[in-house]
Design a protein around this motif. Sequence first.
Motif, PDB file in Angstrom:
ATOM      1  N   MET A   1     -28.181  17.066  26.847  1.00 46.92           N
ATOM      2  CA  MET A   1     -27.484  18.309  27.049  1.00 46.92           C
ATOM      3  C   MET A   1     -26.050  18.021  27.473  1.00 46.92           C
ATOM      4  O   MET A   1     -25.789  17.103  28.234  1.00 46.92           O
ATOM      5  N   LYS A   2     -25.122  18.854  27.021  1.00 47.05           N
ATOM      6  CA  LYS A   2     -23.709  18.727  27.374  1.00 47.05           C
ATOM      7  C   LYS A   2     -23.308  19.853  28.318  1.00 47.05           C
ATOM      8  O   LYS A   2     -23.933  20.910  28.348  1.00 47.05           O
ATOM      9  N   LYS A   3     -22.232  19.621  29.067  1.00 50.54           N
ATOM     10  CA  LYS A   3     -21.664  20.667  29.908  1.00 50.54           C
ATOM     11  C   LYS A   3     -20.435  21.235  29.216  1.00 50.54           C
ATOM     12  O   LYS A   3     -19.675  20.504  28.595  1.00 50.54           O
ATOM     13  N   PHE A   4     -20.250  22.537  29.357  1.00 53.50           N
ATOM     14  CA  PHE A   4     -19.123  23.229  28.760  1.00 53.50           C
ATOM     15  C   PHE A   4     -18.443  24.092  29.813  1.00 53.50           C
ATOM     16  O   PHE A   4     -19.093  24.655  30.683  1.00 53.50           O
ATOM     17  N   LYS A   5     -17.125  24.174  29.713  1.00 53.14           N
ATOM     18  CA  LYS A   5     -16.366  25.124  30.530  1.00 53.14           C
ATOM     19  C   LYS A   5     -16.220  26.385  29.684  1.00 53.14           C
ATOM     20  O   LYS A   5     -15.748  26.321  28.550  1.00 53.14           O
ATOM     21  N   GLN A  54     -14.889  25.092  26.076  1.00 48.04           N
ATOM     22  CA  GLN A  54     -14.343  23.739  25.988  1.00 48.04           C
ATOM     23  C   GLN A  54     -15.405  22.755  26.463  1.00 48.04           C
ATOM     24  O   GLN A  54     -16.095  23.000  27.448  1.00 48.04           O
ATOM     25  N   ASP A  55     -15.516  21.621  25.763  1.00 52.16           N
ATOM     26  CA  ASP A  55     -16.487  20.619  26.179  1.00 52.16           C
ATOM     27  C   ASP A  55     -15.853  19.596  27.114  1.00 52.16           C
ATOM     28  O   ASP A  55     -14.659  19.654  27.418  1.00 52.16           O
ATOM     29  N   GLU A  56     -16.669  18.628  27.572  1.00 53.98           N
ATOM     30  CA  GLU A  56     -16.203  17.628  28.541  1.00 53.98           C
ATOM     31  C   GLU A  56     -15.094  16.734  27.982  1.00 53.98           C
ATOM     32  O   GLU A  56     -14.307  16.163  28.717  1.00 53.98           O
TER      33      GLU A  56
END
Length: 66
Positions: A1-5, A54-56
């Motif tokens: 899993m990725k984190k996104f703003k 926006q991604d990391e």
Amino acid sequence: MKKFKVIVQEVISQEFEVVANSIEEAAQITKMNYDEEKFVVDDPMVESRKIFVQDEKGEYEEWSEI
């Protein structure tokens, strides 16, 4: 899993009535009333809603309407 703003932006408005002698004075009165919290947007009309993701790594999707 990725984190996104994720940024959600809403533009809201509400009409107020001001009695003044000129447009400039009406603007000044409005700014003063807003700063003194006499004009508070408590029954807003939503003008627009947008999101930005926006991604990391800094990659992003342009603002889009929601």
